[in-house]
Structures are given as structure tokens and as C-alpha cells.
Scaffold this motif. Sequence first.
Motif, PDB file in Angstrom:
ATOM      1  N   MET A 173       0.852  -1.183   0.000  1.00 45.40           N
ATOM      2  CA  MET A 173       0.000   0.000   0.000  1.00 45.40           C
ATOM      3  C   MET A 173       0.888   1.233   0.000  1.00 45.40           C
ATOM      4  SD  MET A 173      -2.977  -1.061   2.653  1.00 45.40           S
ATOM      5  CE  MET A 173      -3.927   0.396   2.272  1.00 45.40           C
ATOM      6  N   THR A 174       0.459   2.273  -0.655  1.00 41.87           N
ATOM      7  CA  THR A 174       1.242   3.504  -0.688  1.00 41.87           C
ATOM      8  C   THR A 174       0.663   4.482   0.309  1.00 41.87           C
ATOM      9  OG1 THR A 174      -0.141   4.386  -2.454  1.00 41.87           O
ATOM     10  CG2 THR A 174       1.853   3.197  -3.104  1.00 41.87           C
ATOM     11  N   ARG A 175       1.508   5.305   0.846  1.00 40.09           N
ATOM     12  CA  ARG A 175       1.072   6.332   1.784  1.00 40.09           C
ATOM     13  C   ARG A 175       0.908   7.654   1.041  1.00 40.09           C
ATOM     14  NH1 ARG A 175       2.141   5.608   7.464  1.00 40.09           N
ATOM     15  NH2 ARG A 175       3.018   3.562   7.797  1.00 40.09           N
ATOM     16  N   ARG A 176      -0.032   8.445   1.563  1.00 36.34           N
ATOM     17  CA  ARG A 176      -0.178   9.780   1.002  1.00 36.34           C
ATOM     18  C   ARG A 176       0.850  10.699   1.635  1.00 36.34           C
ATOM     19  NH1 ARG A 176      -6.274  11.140   2.030  1.00 36.34           N
ATOM     20  NH2 ARG A 176      -5.220  11.600   3.943  1.00 36.34           N
ATOM     21  N   GLY A 177       1.110  11.784   0.992  1.00 40.88           N
ATOM     22  CA  GLY A 177       1.974  12.791   1.572  1.00 40.88           C
ATOM     23  C   GLY A 177       3.439  12.632   1.218  1.00 40.88           C
ATOM     24  N   GLY A 178       3.752  11.846   0.226  1.00 39.99           N
ATOM     25  CA  GLY A 178       5.139  11.713  -0.208  1.00 39.99           C
ATOM     26  C   GLY A 178       5.927  10.798   0.686  1.00 39.99           C
ATOM     27  N   GLY A 179       7.024  10.316   0.217  1.00 35.07           N
ATOM     28  CA  GLY A 179       7.844   9.389   0.993  1.00 35.07           C
ATOM     29  C   GLY A 179       7.108   8.078   1.142  1.00 35.07           C
ATOM     30  N   GLY A 180       7.643   7.012   1.255  1.00 35.82           N
ATOM     31  CA  GLY A 180       6.893   5.773   1.311  1.00 35.82           C
ATOM     32  C   GLY A 180       6.868   5.163   2.678  1.00 35.82           C
ATOM     33  N   GLY A 181       6.840   5.909   3.741  1.00 36.55           N
ATOM     34  CA  GLY A 181       6.849   5.317   5.067  1.00 36.55           C
ATOM     35  C   GLY A 181       8.127   5.717   5.774  1.00 36.55           C
ATOM     36  N   GLY A 182       8.286   5.263   6.975  1.00 30.76           N
ATOM     37  CA  GLY A 182       9.400   5.677   7.813  1.00 30.76           C
ATOM     38  C   GLY A 182      10.647   4.860   7.608  1.00 30.76           C
ATOM     39  N   GLY A 183      10.890   4.309   6.438  1.00 30.20           N
ATOM     40  CA  GLY A 183      12.132   3.604   6.192  1.00 30.20           C
ATOM     41  C   GLY A 183      11.935   2.118   6.039  1.00 30.20           C
ATOM     42  N   ASN A 184      10.924   1.542   6.700  1.00 34.92           N
ATOM     43  CA  ASN A 184      10.648   0.139   6.496  1.00 34.92           C
ATOM     44  C   ASN A 184       9.148  -0.067   6.348  1.00 34.92           C
ATOM     45  OD1 ASN A 184       9.565   0.235   9.049  1.00 34.92           O
ATOM     46  ND2 ASN A 184      11.297  -0.752  10.041  1.00 34.92           N
ATOM     47  N   ALA A 185       8.757  -1.236   5.889  1.00 36.63           N
ATOM     48  CA  ALA A 185       7.356  -1.479   5.589  1.00 36.63           C
ATOM     49  C   ALA A 185       6.504  -1.581   6.848  1.00 36.63           C
ATOM     50  CB  ALA A 185       7.227  -2.764   4.773  1.00 36.63           C
ATOM     51  N   GLN A 186       7.109  -1.721   8.025  1.00 36.06           N
ATOM     52  CA  GLN A 186       6.339  -1.912   9.231  1.00 36.06           C
ATOM     53  C   GLN A 186       6.297  -0.679  10.119  1.00 36.06           C
ATOM     54  OE1 GLN A 186       8.485  -5.252  10.616  1.00 36.06           O
ATOM     55  NE2 GLN A 186       7.325  -6.712   9.408  1.00 36.06           N
ATOM     56  N   SER A 187       6.685   0.456   9.626  1.00 35.17           N
ATOM     57  CA  SER A 187       6.689   1.671  10.422  1.00 35.17           C
ATOM     58  C   SER A 187       5.269   2.181  10.621  1.00 35.17           C
ATOM     59  CB  SER A 187       7.525   2.741   9.716  1.00 35.17           C
ATOM     60  OG  SER A 187       7.478   3.934  10.454  1.00 35.17           O
ATOM     61  N   LEU A 188       4.974   2.654  11.824  1.00 42.65           N
ATOM     62  CA  LEU A 188       3.670   3.234  12.117  1.00 42.65           C
ATOM     63  C   LEU A 188       3.601   4.709  11.728  1.00 42.65           C
ATOM     64  CD1 LEU A 188       3.087   1.751  15.692  1.00 42.65           C
ATOM     65  CD2 LEU A 188       2.043   1.016  13.551  1.00 42.65           C
ATOM     66  N   LEU A 189       4.764   5.302  11.481  1.00 39.86           N
ATOM     67  CA  LEU A 189       4.831   6.737  11.219  1.00 39.86           C
ATOM     68  C   LEU A 189       5.198   7.012   9.775  1.00 39.86           C
ATOM     69  CD1 LEU A 189       6.835   7.799  14.389  1.00 39.86           C
ATOM     70  CD2 LEU A 189       4.385   7.953  14.022  1.00 39.86           C
ATOM     71  N   PRO A 190       4.756   8.160   9.252  1.00 43.62           N
ATOM     72  CA  PRO A 190       5.196   8.548   7.914  1.00 43.62           C
ATOM     73  C   PRO A 190       6.675   8.914   7.933  1.00 43.62           C
ATOM     74  CG  PRO A 190       3.867  10.287   8.895  1.00 43.62           C
ATOM     75  CD  PRO A 190       3.833   9.123   9.843  1.00 43.62           C
ATOM     76  N   ALA A 191       7.243   9.046   6.749  1.00 37.06           N
ATOM     77  CA  ALA A 191       8.656   9.414   6.649  1.00 37.06           C
ATOM     78  C   ALA A 191       8.875  10.784   7.299  1.00 37.06           C
ATOM     79  CB  ALA A 191       9.076   9.457   5.189  1.00 37.06           C
ATOM     80  N   PRO A 192       9.961  10.968   8.021  1.00 32.71           N
ATOM     81  CA  PRO A 192      10.214  12.263   8.665  1.00 32.71           C
ATOM     82  C   PRO A 192      10.740  13.297   7.676  1.00 32.71           C
ATOM     83  CG  PRO A 192      11.944  10.714   9.228  1.00 32.71           C
ATOM     84  CD  PRO A 192      10.943   9.961   8.410  1.00 32.71           C
ATOM     85  N   GLU A 193       9.904  13.651   6.739  1.00 33.68           N
ATOM     86  CA  GLU A 193      10.235  14.696   5.760  1.00 33.68           C
ATOM     87  C   GLU A 193       9.419  15.924   6.137  1.00 33.68           C
ATOM     88  OE1 GLU A 193       9.220  12.968   2.039  1.00 33.68           O
ATOM     89  OE2 GLU A 193      10.784  11.451   2.162  1.00 33.68           O
ATOM     90  N   PHE A 194      10.081  16.926   6.674  1.00 36.15           N
ATOM     91  CA  PHE A 194       9.393  18.103   7.181  1.00 36.15           C
ATOM     92  C   PHE A 194       9.613  19.285   6.249  1.00 36.15           C
ATOM     93  CE2 PHE A 194      10.672  15.593  10.996  1.00 36.15           C
ATOM     94  CZ  PHE A 194       9.413  15.094  11.274  1.00 36.15           C
ATOM     95  N   THR A 195       9.096  19.182   5.035  1.00 34.37           N
ATOM     96  CA  THR A 195       9.284  20.254   4.062  1.00 34.37           C
ATOM     97  C   THR A 195       8.076  21.164   3.953  1.00 34.37           C
ATOM     98  OG1 THR A 195       8.546  18.779   2.298  1.00 34.37           O
ATOM     99  CG2 THR A 195      10.924  18.897   2.708  1.00 34.37           C
ATOM    100  N   SER A 196       7.021  20.886   4.727  1.00 31.65           N
ATOM    101  CA  SER A 196       5.846  21.757   4.724  1.00 31.65           C
ATOM    102  C   SER A 196       5.150  21.650   6.077  1.00 31.65           C
ATOM    103  CB  SER A 196       4.873  21.351   3.612  1.00 31.65           C
ATOM    104  OG  SER A 196       4.241  20.125   3.930  1.00 31.65           O
ATOM    105  N   PRO A 197       4.379  22.672   6.432  1.00 31.92           N
ATOM    106  CA  PRO A 197       3.618  22.603   7.685  1.00 31.92           C
ATOM    107  C   PRO A 197       2.650  21.416   7.714  1.00 31.92           C
ATOM    108  CG  PRO A 197       3.676  24.852   6.910  1.00 31.92           C
ATOM    109  CD  PRO A 197       4.272  24.001   5.823  1.00 31.92           C
ATOM    110  N   ALA A 198       2.128  21.042   6.562  1.00 34.13           N
ATOM    111  CA  ALA A 198       1.213  19.904   6.498  1.00 34.13           C
ATOM    112  C   ALA A 198       1.934  18.607   6.880  1.00 34.13           C
ATOM    113  CB  ALA A 198       0.614  19.783   5.100  1.00 34.13           C
ATOM    114  N   GLN A 199       3.184  18.467   6.479  1.00 34.60           N
ATOM    115  CA  GLN A 199       3.934  17.263   6.825  1.00 34.60           C
ATOM    116  C   GLN A 199       4.271  17.234   8.313  1.00 34.60           C
ATOM    117  OE1 GLN A 199       7.143  17.345   3.953  1.00 34.60           O
ATOM    118  NE2 GLN A 199       6.166  15.712   2.774  1.00 34.60           N
TER     119      GLN A 199
END
Length: 173
Positions: A44-70
Motif C-alpha cells: 500500500m502507498t502512503r499519502r503525503g510523499g515518501g513511502g513510510g518511515g524507512g521500512n514497511a512496518q513503520s507506524l509513522l510517515p517518513a520524517p520529511e518536514f518540508t511543509s507545515p502539512a507534513q
Amino acid sequence: MIDENGNKSNKFANAGAAAGGFVGAMGSSFVPPINVTVNNNKGMTRRGGGGGGGNAQSLLPAPEFTSPAQVRNYCNTLRAAAVTLSIEVAMGAEILKGVLAAVPDPEGRAFGSRLRAAKVARKMRKSADDLRHAAKNAAGCYATFQQEFEEEINRVRHRARKPKAPVMNWDQQ
């Protein structure tokens, strides 16, 4: 009560065991069964860019803080995950305490099993409390971000969203 084989049994204890619970030595303890749900999000793909927090089992989105929304998405996802885990760990602590309290004390002390069970479960309950504090801090992180960077957020917000004036359609009468 004596069953058809001549064995002594407790019908309530047997009913508890048949329902999936744990029955202690005297049939006095009942712990409800635990259901665990595992969501498999592989592929499954995640919304908001980046494909997850580095592994397929991460509960968090990738730590890409390029916008207030992220930043908001990361803090909100962290808060939600910590709250959910806090509830599950607290429930696990209570179940663990109940199960361990049913184990007979090796020295035969009165309430010895309960004391040992409480000591073990206390650490798990502390973990649940720490997860609850992590959820509060995640929410506080985003609130502080909004306060500290209010000027920059508002500057971009006004440029990005120009309010549209309502258009009057004179043909519809």
C-alpha cells in the motif's frame, strides 16, 4: 459435582475454559480471551510523499518536514499511534496482572502471588503511562510549531489561498 466418568468438576470453571478464558487451580479466576488484529500494509502507498518511515512496518510517515502539512501529519500520526498503544499496553498490564496473580506462590504466602503480579505489571503500566505522555508531547510539538512559526505559516497561507469573491449569475432569475 461429579461427571459421568466419576471425576469431580466445577461446571462454571469448565464453562469459563470452554469460553476461551484461563481458569486457575480452584476455578476462581477468569481472564477474557485477547483478540489481536494485525494490519498488513505491504504494497500500500502512503499519502503525503515518501513511502513510510524507512521500512514497511513503520507506524509513522517518513520524517520529511518540508511543509507545515507534513509536520502536522507526522505529529498527529505519532499522537494517534501513541494513544492507541497506550490503551493496548494498559489493558495488557491488567491482563498480565490477573494471569500472574493466579500462579500459586512458591512459599505459600497469603497474597504472595498478587504482590508479585502487581510488581511485574507495574512496569508495564509505567510503559502505558509513558506512551500517553508521548501522545501529549506530540500534540504539544505541533502546537509549539504553530506558535513559533506563525508568521511564516501565515505569510505562505495568504499567498496560497486567495479568497474567491462570490460570483453573481444574473442569468438565473
